[in-house]
Design an enzyme around this catalytic site. Structure first.
Site: not given
Ligand code: 3H9
Length: 678
Positions: A63, A102, A105, A125
């Site tokens: 999400a 998400g 999901e 999450e």
């Molecule tokens: C969820 O899904 C809830 C659902 O179950 C329910 C819904 C109803 N959203 O980490 P990076 C940005 S909760 C917005 O440096 P990497 C991040 O801030 C979500 N922004 O890259 C950064 O911005 P900036 C569950 C996001 O290659 C840029 O993207 N998912 C999101 O080292 C690059 O990120 C997670 O918790 C996001 N979801 O790693 C996964 N994700 O460049 C969270 C990232 O401005 N994400 N950004 O600083 C991660 O773990 C890592 O970003 C990922 C890439 C492994 C994907």
């Protein structure tokens, strides 16, 4: 605005493609586009199957976290996914990169899932203080069973494609470079067959047949989950998946999700998510600053610290030359490194081949000249300005021009060290935390003359070696130890005034730290830095050393330890403290746990405010990053500065005043203006 979702036709297959950089987060436009794409497939008789895939570096990473806490805009993810799953034409998720939260999901709502070998899947999450909220807790156990679902949902670490296939989360692993074509071929092979819907799966019955798995999981992971609300909610939701109908289970998940989303823990953990990413950015250095090539690293000192530092680079595939003064110390150091790797392999986290690969990148040496062609040299020698100056002088002579020279000092003045070289612009601090191959934090100390490209290279490198970096200016103790010394001073003073030392430790444990200062002293060894003269006793620590209470290694320090290393407060120590306090003219009184907590933590916030005011930290959230990763500050409170915001800065000021402790102008001004740090 153009939609981040487009579609392509490949014969009877409609391919729905998301292109929403950087990580294909499932924001409103993506959800709407997905819903439209499915509607398009269903309304077109010539479409007989659907593939969902993403452009860019990853499948949906979850999400869009930036939308949390704002008014929701439809379609919601649960609704979009219900529509998707209801399709009677097979829908295939084609996964590369990381299918997280998400995103995972979405994959679960599809009828089939295929992925490239390098893909990862997970429900992280819980690391944001949440549980999956788009039926992930209900679909996953129905597909893979409650036992396999539990670690994914309640711990939140992603798993490899191989593992996902093993547990039944993936139907097929396809070619690394042929995902799009292979997914279309897979979809075609399913045309005309009844679609399997995950929500109708029955694997979740394993938890009903053997309900002990939930308690066993809790017992096994109790330490990791201590203090966090979300893991227990996650376990409850997975259990519900076996006990309730799908519709009721989803209702339960929504209740739990909603409660967590509005709670303080998730707010704090989402703050941390963005704080960690912000900390890697330096406000006054352009993002496109050219970086210094990092082909080879030198480390001086093969002790615990130097060896640990070297392992970070070896594990990341960067060759290291490690220097010691004596062959024996060099052999001992490299032996310990090999043993550490072998232990990791024994725990299944590395293969024997990877151990050899890492150790094969290591060159031990006794000669400074062998460091000549390194791009970065980090010294981890004895913490003395004279010794450091001597080392930097030698390095400056032998190491090639344009190479970075770094000190691992935890306290000393980097500018003074830099001034002993002809290249102060190439000098900075890289303060690793012990054990350096394990601890996440790297304090990057920016000297007065440190060049932009040197700093930018250090930040990039920190990410490559898996560290969380935060920049500090030059001041005694930098960000972390400077604040720690405030807490330590209060801890020492409190026990002189009559606070029970075990109360001091317990207050910090209850707050969420892994241990308190006196337990920590016992673990590290109370005799560190002791002058070994029992006749000269000027501190309580020296008084303990004088009677052989050196800490855990002697089975007694502040506490007595039994064979299981359980601690018990010691009558002997109580007496030593009382005698010492009397000698110093301190009258002892009962001190409440509330007073202890306030006196330990509020001065840290005050020091954090001073650090910010002096520009020693770029932003308050960097201080949070330092304390969470380097000193065990509980993540679910968001770090010292976020925590102070949560309780209100006026509360901190009032507390400091009540206990007669100093309040900085900056903190007072902010509190009076009703402002917060973050
Ligand atoms: C969820 O899904 C809830 C659902 O179950 C329910 C819904 C109803 N959203 O980490 P990076 C940005 S909760 C917005 O440096 P990497 C991040 O801030 C979500 N922004 O890259 C950064 O911005 P900036 C569950 C996001 O290659 C840029 O993207 N998912 C999101 O080292 C690059 O990120 C997670 O918790 C996001 N979801 O790693 C996964 N994700 O460049 C969270 C990232 O401005 N994400 N950004 O600083 C991660 O773990 C890592 O970003 C990922 C890439 C492994 C994907």
């Amino acid at each position: 605005m153009t939609s981040p979702i487009r579609t392509e036709r490949h014969d009877k297959v409609l391919v729905i493609i998301s292109d929403n950089p950087p990580v294909n987060a499932l924001g409103q436009a993506v959800r709407a586009g997905l819903t439209d794409g499915i509607a398009q497939a269903l309304s077109d008789d010539s479409v007989e199957a659907v593939v969902i895939r993403c452009d860019g570096r990853t499948f949906f990473a979850g999400a869009d976290i930036t939308e949390f806490g704002k008014a929701p805009k439809g379609p919601s993810l649960p609704d979009a996914l219900d529509k998707l799953e209801a399709s009677d034409k097979p829908v295939v998720a084609a996964i590369h990169g990381t299918a997280l939260g998400g995103g995972c999901e979405v994959a679960l709502a599809c009828h089939y899932r295929v992925a490239v070998p390098s893909a990862k899947m997970g429900l992280p999450e819980v690391k944001l203080g949440l549980i999956p909220g788009a039926a992930g807790t209900q679909r996953l156990p129905r597909l893979v069973g409650a036992e396999a679902a539990l670690p994914l949902v309640a711990i939140g670490n992603p798993i490899s494609a191989k593992k996902a296939k093993e547990i039944g989360l993936l139907d097929a692993i396809v070619g690394e470079d042929s995902l799009a074509a292979d997914a279309i071929a897979f979809a075609k092979s399913k045309i005309g067959q009844p679609v399997p819907r995950t929500s109708e799966g029955t694997a979740n019955q394993d938890g009903v047949k053997n309900p002990d798995i939930f308690d066993e999981f809790r017992a096994k992971n109790g330490r990791k989950m201590r203090g966090f609300d979300a893991p227990n909610a996650a376990i409850e939701a997975v259990k519900a998946a076996g006990e309730l109908s799908y519709a009721e289970g989803v209702k339960k998940e929504r209740e739990l999700f909603g409660k967590l989303m509005t709670g303080t823990q998730s707010k704090a953990m989402r703050h941390y998510f963005f704080a960690e990413r912000a900390a890697n950015k330096i406000d006054d250095i352009p993002a496109d600053t050219p970086l210094i090539d990092m082909k080879k690293v030198g480390v001086i000192g093969a002790g615990t610290m130097g060896g640990g530092i070297a392992m970070n680079f070896l594990s990341a595939g960067i060759p290291v030359t490690i220097l010691e003064m004596k062959q024996e110390a060099l052999d001992r150091g490299t032996g310990v490194m090999r043993k550490n790797y072998e232990n990791t392999a024994k725990r299944g986290r590395m293969t024997a081949e990877q151990v050899e690969q890492a150790m094969g990148l290591l060159t031990p040496t006794l000669e400074y000249d062998d460091l000549a062609d390194c791009d970065l040299v980090i010294e981890a020698v004895y913490e003395s300005m004279d010794v450091k100056k001597d080392v930097f002088g030698k390095l400056d002579e032998v190491v090639k021009d344009g190479a970075i020279l770094a000190s691992n000092t935890s306290y000393l003045n980097i500018d003074e060290i830099a001034a002993t070289t002809k290249r102060p612009g190439y000098v900075l601090g890289l303060h690793f935390f012990s054990p350096a191959n394990v601890m996440k934090l790297l304090e990057v100390v920016r000297g007065e003359k440190t060049r932009d490209d040197v700093l930018a290279t250090a930040m990039k490198l920190s990410k490559k070696i898996g560290k969380v970096a935060a920049v500090s200016g030059v001041c005694p103790g930098f960000i972390g130890n400077r604040m720690l010394s405030q807490r330590q001073a209060q801890a020492n003073q409190l026990i002189l005034e009559g606070a029970k030392y075990w109360d001091v430790d317990d207050v910090l444990l209850d707050f969420g730290f892994p241990m308190g200062p006196f337990q920590m002293g016992d673990l590290a060894g109370i005799d560190i830095g002791w002058h070994r003269d029992p006749s000269k006793v000027t501190t309580i620590r020296e008084a303990l050393c004088a009677v052989g209470r050196f800490g855990q290694k002697a089975d007694k320090g502040f506490y007595d330890y039994d064979e299981a290393r359980q601690r018990t407060p010691s009558d002997e120590v109580k007496q030593i403290i009382a005698d010492f306090a009397a000698k110093e003219g301190n009258e002892q009184r009962d001190i409440s746990k509330d007073e202890i907590r306030e006196r330990l933590l509020y001065p840290m916030v005050n020091e954090g405010a001073k650090i910010l005011d002096e520009g020693m930290a770029q932003r308050a959230s960097d201080i949070d990053v330092v304390w969470i990763n380097g000193y065990g500050w509980p993540l679910y409170t968001g770090g010292p500065m976020f925590w102070a915001d949560t309780i209100g800065l006026h509360t901190v000021v009032a507390g400091l005043e009540k206990h007669g402790l100093p309040v900085s102008d900056y903190l007072r001004k902010k509190a009076e203006a009703g402002e917060s740090f973050n």
